[in-house]
Scaffold this motif. Sequence first.
Motif, PDB file in Angstrom:
ATOM      1  N   GLU A  97      22.605  13.487 -32.905  1.00  0.00           N
ATOM      2  CA  GLU A  97      21.274  13.808 -33.423  1.00  0.00           C
ATOM      3  C   GLU A  97      20.219  12.869 -32.842  1.00  0.00           C
ATOM      4  N   SER A  98      19.007  13.358 -32.800  1.00  0.00           N
ATOM      5  CA  SER A  98      17.857  12.546 -32.413  1.00  0.00           C
ATOM      6  C   SER A  98      16.605  13.151 -33.023  1.00  0.00           C
ATOM      7  N   GLY A  99      15.505  12.406 -32.948  1.00  0.00           N
ATOM      8  CA  GLY A  99      14.233  12.945 -33.401  1.00  0.00           C
ATOM      9  C   GLY A  99      13.758  12.444 -34.747  1.00  0.00           C
ATOM     10  N   GLY A 100      14.568  11.645 -35.419  1.00  0.00           N
ATOM     11  CA  GLY A 100      14.132  11.096 -36.692  1.00  0.00           C
ATOM     12  C   GLY A 100      13.043  10.055 -36.503  1.00  0.00           C
ATOM     13  N   GLY A 101      12.480   9.620 -37.614  1.00  0.00           N
ATOM     14  CA  GLY A 101      11.434   8.606 -37.557  1.00  0.00           C
ATOM     15  C   GLY A 101      10.725   8.487 -38.880  1.00  0.00           C
ATOM     16  N   SER A 150      16.873  17.101 -33.298  1.00  0.00           N
ATOM     17  CA  SER A 150      17.740  17.758 -32.325  1.00  0.00           C
ATOM     18  C   SER A 150      19.174  17.306 -32.534  1.00  0.00           C
ATOM     19  N   CYS A 151      20.099  18.186 -32.215  1.00  0.00           N
ATOM     20  CA  CYS A 151      21.520  17.877 -32.303  1.00  0.00           C
ATOM     21  C   CYS A 151      22.179  18.482 -31.062  1.00  0.00           C
ATOM     22  N   ASP A 167      19.305  26.362 -29.041  1.00  0.00           N
ATOM     23  CA  ASP A 167      19.102  26.712 -27.640  1.00  0.00           C
ATOM     24  C   ASP A 167      20.463  26.650 -26.966  1.00  0.00           C
ATOM     25  N   TYR A 168      21.019  27.811 -26.645  1.00  0.00           N
ATOM     26  CA  TYR A 168      22.351  27.850 -26.048  1.00  0.00           C
ATOM     27  C   TYR A 168      22.376  27.175 -24.685  1.00  0.00           C
ATOM     28  N   ALA A 169      21.320  27.317 -23.922  1.00  0.00           N
ATOM     29  CA  ALA A 169      21.277  26.733 -22.578  1.00  0.00           C
ATOM     30  C   ALA A 169      21.320  25.203 -22.623  1.00  0.00           C
ATOM     31  N   LYS A 170      20.798  24.642 -23.711  1.00  0.00           N
ATOM     32  CA  LYS A 170      20.760  23.181 -23.841  1.00  0.00           C
ATOM     33  C   LYS A 170      21.839  22.657 -24.793  1.00  0.00           C
ATOM     34  N   ASN A 171      22.691  23.547 -25.309  1.00  0.00           N
ATOM     35  CA  ASN A 171      23.742  23.141 -26.254  1.00  0.00           C
ATOM     36  C   ASN A 171      23.161  22.359 -27.422  1.00  0.00           C
ATOM     37  N   THR A 172      22.014  22.771 -27.909  1.00  0.00           N
ATOM     38  CA  THR A 172      21.275  21.973 -28.886  1.00  0.00           C
ATOM     39  C   THR A 172      20.847  22.802 -30.088  1.00  0.00           C
ATOM     40  N   LEU A 173      21.032  22.208 -31.248  1.00  0.00           N
ATOM     41  CA  LEU A 173      20.563  22.736 -32.527  1.00  0.00           C
ATOM     42  C   LEU A 173      19.305  21.967 -32.911  1.00  0.00           C
ATOM     43  N   CYS A 208      23.837  16.727 -38.443  1.00  0.00           N
ATOM     44  CA  CYS A 208      24.207  18.080 -38.085  1.00  0.00           C
ATOM     45  C   CYS A 208      25.728  18.201 -38.187  1.00  0.00           C
ATOM     46  N   ALA A 209      26.185  19.436 -38.358  1.00  0.00           N
ATOM     47  CA  ALA A 209      27.605  19.697 -38.521  1.00  0.00           C
ATOM     48  C   ALA A 209      27.950  21.030 -37.883  1.00  0.00           C
ATOM     49  N   SER A 210      29.206  21.152 -37.478  1.00  0.00           N
ATOM     50  CA  SER A 210      29.657  22.370 -36.823  1.00  0.00           C
ATOM     51  C   SER A 210      31.063  22.730 -37.245  1.00  0.00           C
ATOM     52  N   PHE A 211      31.394  23.985 -37.048  1.00  0.00           N
ATOM     53  CA  PHE A 211      32.724  24.555 -37.256  1.00  0.00           C
ATOM     54  C   PHE A 211      33.146  24.485 -38.715  1.00  0.00           C
ATOM     55  N   VAL A 212      32.839  25.541 -39.416  1.00  0.00           N
ATOM     56  CA  VAL A 212      33.111  25.586 -40.839  1.00  0.00           C
ATOM     57  C   VAL A 212      34.403  26.346 -41.101  1.00  0.00           C
ATOM     58  N   ARG A 213      35.169  25.884 -42.048  1.00  0.00           N
ATOM     59  CA  ARG A 213      36.410  26.573 -42.427  1.00  0.00           C
ATOM     60  C   ARG A 213      36.145  27.700 -43.404  1.00  0.00           C
TER      61      ARG A 213
END
Length: 123
Positions: free
Chosen positions: A6-10, A21-22, A72-78, A95-100
Amino acid sequence: HVQLVESGGGSVQAGGSLRLSCEASDGTYITYCMAWFRQAPGEQREGVAAITSQDAITYTDSVKSRFTISRDYAKNTLYLQMNSLKPEDTAVYHCASFVRGACLDLDPLQFMYWGQGTQVTVS
């Protein structure tokens, strides 16, 4: 195994905006269910927004009409666009991915991969 960064906090004043961003190390995972969670000091981790593989989206009630999740799929970014920020939005955002289970349930126990988090402070 995927890494999420992740980035973009402040720090911003109330009413301001931030975009989180993630970036995923493996682009396959960006196509899966992905979500944003947040955790304030002394509080449980809370689901903020999720997007399914079919692009269905859900938000927790407190951020509806203020936050927008996208990818953005091209940038692999959420992304998480946060507008009209309030002091109660202060937290570490993950951020989190892949849910059961069901993506839109926003249950943190069901997500397998997590980023390290980025701090958002609203004063």
